[in-house]
Design an enzyme around this catalytic site. Structure first.
Site, short mmCIF file in Angstrom:
data_model
loop_
_atom_site.label_atom_id
_atom_site.label_comp_id
_atom_site.label_asym_id
_atom_site.label_seq_id
_atom_site.Cartn_x
_atom_site.Cartn_y
_atom_site.Cartn_z
N ARG A 186 2.96 8.63 119.28
CA ARG A 186 2.30 9.06 120.59
C ARG A 186 0.83 9.72 120.11
NH1 ARG A 186 6.58 10.60 123.92
NH2 ARG A 186 6.30 12.75 125.61
N ARG A 210 9.97 13.73 139.72
CA ARG A 210 10.88 13.77 139.19
C ARG A 210 11.35 15.00 139.13
NH1 ARG A 210 9.42 11.30 133.74
NH2 ARG A 210 8.95 13.18 133.16
P1 ADP Z 1 7.70 12.64 128.68
O1 ADP Z 1 6.21 10.86 128.39
O2 ADP Z 1 7.35 12.67 130.04
O3 ADP Z 1 6.48 13.92 128.10
P2 ADP Z 1 9.14 11.64 126.86
O4 ADP Z 1 10.58 11.83 127.22
O5 ADP Z 1 8.67 10.85 125.84
O6 ADP Z 1 8.59 12.19 128.44
O7 ADP Z 1 8.93 13.25 125.62
C1 ADP Z 1 9.21 14.56 125.94
C2 ADP Z 1 9.18 15.36 124.77
O8 ADP Z 1 9.96 15.22 124.03
C3 ADP Z 1 7.18 15.30 124.58
O9 ADP Z 1 6.73 16.33 125.57
C4 ADP Z 1 7.20 16.20 123.32
O10 ADP Z 1 7.97 17.24 123.34
C5 ADP Z 1 8.80 14.89 122.33
N1 ADP Z 1 8.45 13.91 122.27
C6 ADP Z 1 8.57 12.71 123.00
N2 ADP Z 1 8.56 11.72 121.74
C7 ADP Z 1 7.71 12.42 120.56
C8 ADP Z 1 6.95 11.78 119.62
N3 ADP Z 1 6.91 10.85 119.66
N4 ADP Z 1 6.60 12.63 118.67
C9 ADP Z 1 6.55 14.14 118.80
N5 ADP Z 1 6.68 14.62 120.65
C10 ADP Z 1 7.82 13.76 121.03
#
Ligand code: ADP
Length: 200
Positions: free
Chosen positions: A92, A131
Site C-alpha cells: 500500500r 457500502r
Molecule cells: P479499504 O480499501 O476500503 O481502505 P481495506 O480492507 O483494504 O479497505 O483496508 C482497511 C484498513 O486496514 C486500512 O484503512 C488500514 O487501516 C488497514 N490496512 C489494510 N491493508 C494495509 C496495509 N497494506 N498497510 C497498512 N494498513 C493496512
C-alpha cells in the site's frame, strides 16, 4: 483449473477491488490475501493483533509497515499460496513494495501482474456511501473515507509507477457492470498468458 499466478489488485476505496479480486482468485484457484480482511477478522475476534490495530484501522490510518509485512510474509509462506495468490490491499506504499520484493525473492518468485482498477473519485465516494449503509463498517464514516482516499492518492498510487516501470501493470476501467469489469481483467491477463474463465 489451478494456475500459478502471483497477482496484485490495486484501486482506490470503492473501486470494487475486493469483489473483482475474489472473482479472479476463485477462477484461478488461488487464495486471496487481503490485509484489510485479516485486520478486520482479528479486530472482531479480539486477538492480540486485533487489539493492537483496532484504533489505527478505525481511524483509517495505515497499520505500521513492519507489522503488516510480517503478516504477509507468514501468509504467503503457507501451503495454499505455493501455487500463487492474489494480494488485495498490500503493498500500500513504496516501503511495502520493497518488503514484498524481499519476501518474494526469498521464494524465488515475483509478481506476474498488477491489476489497477481505475475509478473516478466521485464514483468511489458514491459506492462507499452505499457500502456504509449496507455493511456498517466502522471505518466507512465520511471522515475516515476521505482520509483513506487521501492516503490512497498520496501513498498507494505511487506504487503503480514502480510496477509500471517493470511493465506489469494492467490499468482496467472500473466503471461498468461486475461482469464487464471481470471480462476486461480476464482479457488483460490473457495477454500475459494467464487464462481464466469469468462470468461474461
Ligand atoms: P479499504 O480499501 O476500503 O481502505 P481495506 O480492507 O483494504 O479497505 O483496508 C482497511 C484498513 O486496514 C486500512 O484503512 C488500514 O487501516 C488497514 N490496512 C489494510 N491493508 C494495509 C496495509 N497494506 N498497510 C497498512 N494498513 C493496512
Amino acid at each position: 483449473m489451478t494456475q500459478t499466478a502471483r497477482l496484485l489488485i490495486v484501486g482506490p476505496q470503492g473501486s470494487g477491488k475486493g469483489t473483482q479480486g475474489a472473482r479472479i482468485a476463485e477462477a484461478l484457484g488461488i487464495p486471496t490475501i487481503s490485509t484489510g480482511d485479516v485486520f478486520r477478522a482479528n479486530i472482531s475476534q479480539g486477538t492480540e493483533l486485533g487489539q493492537q490495530v483496532k484504533a489505527i484501522v478505525e481511524a483509517g490510518n495505515l497499520v505500521p509497515d513492519e507489522l503488516t509485512s510480517a503478516l504477509v510474509r507468514d501468509r504467503v509462506a503457507q501451503e495454499d499460496a505455493a501455487g500463487g495468490f492474489l494480494l488485495d490491499g498490500y503493498p500500500r506504499n513504496t516501503a511495502q513494495v520493497a518488503h514484498l520484493d524481499e519476501i518474494l525473492a526469498e521464494q524465488g518468485a515475483s509478481l506476474d501482474a498488477v491489476i489497477e482498477l481505475s475509478v473516478p473519485r466521485a464514483e468511489s465516494i458514491a459506492r462507499l456511501a452505499l457500502r456504509a449503509t449496507e455493511q456498517g463498517r466502522a471505518d466507512d464514516t465520511e471522515e475516515a473515507i476521505a482520509h483513506r482516499l487521501g492516503i490512497y492518492e498520496r501513498e498507494t498510487a505511487p506504487i503503480l509507477s514502480i510496477y509500471g516501470e517493470r511493465g506489469i501493470v494492467d490499468t482496467i476501467d472500473g466503471v461498468g457492470s461486475l461482469d464487464e469489469i471481470s471480462a476486461r481483467i480476464a482479457d488483460a491477463l490473457a495477454v500475459r498468458g494467464i487464462t481464466l474463465a469469468v462470468p461474461r
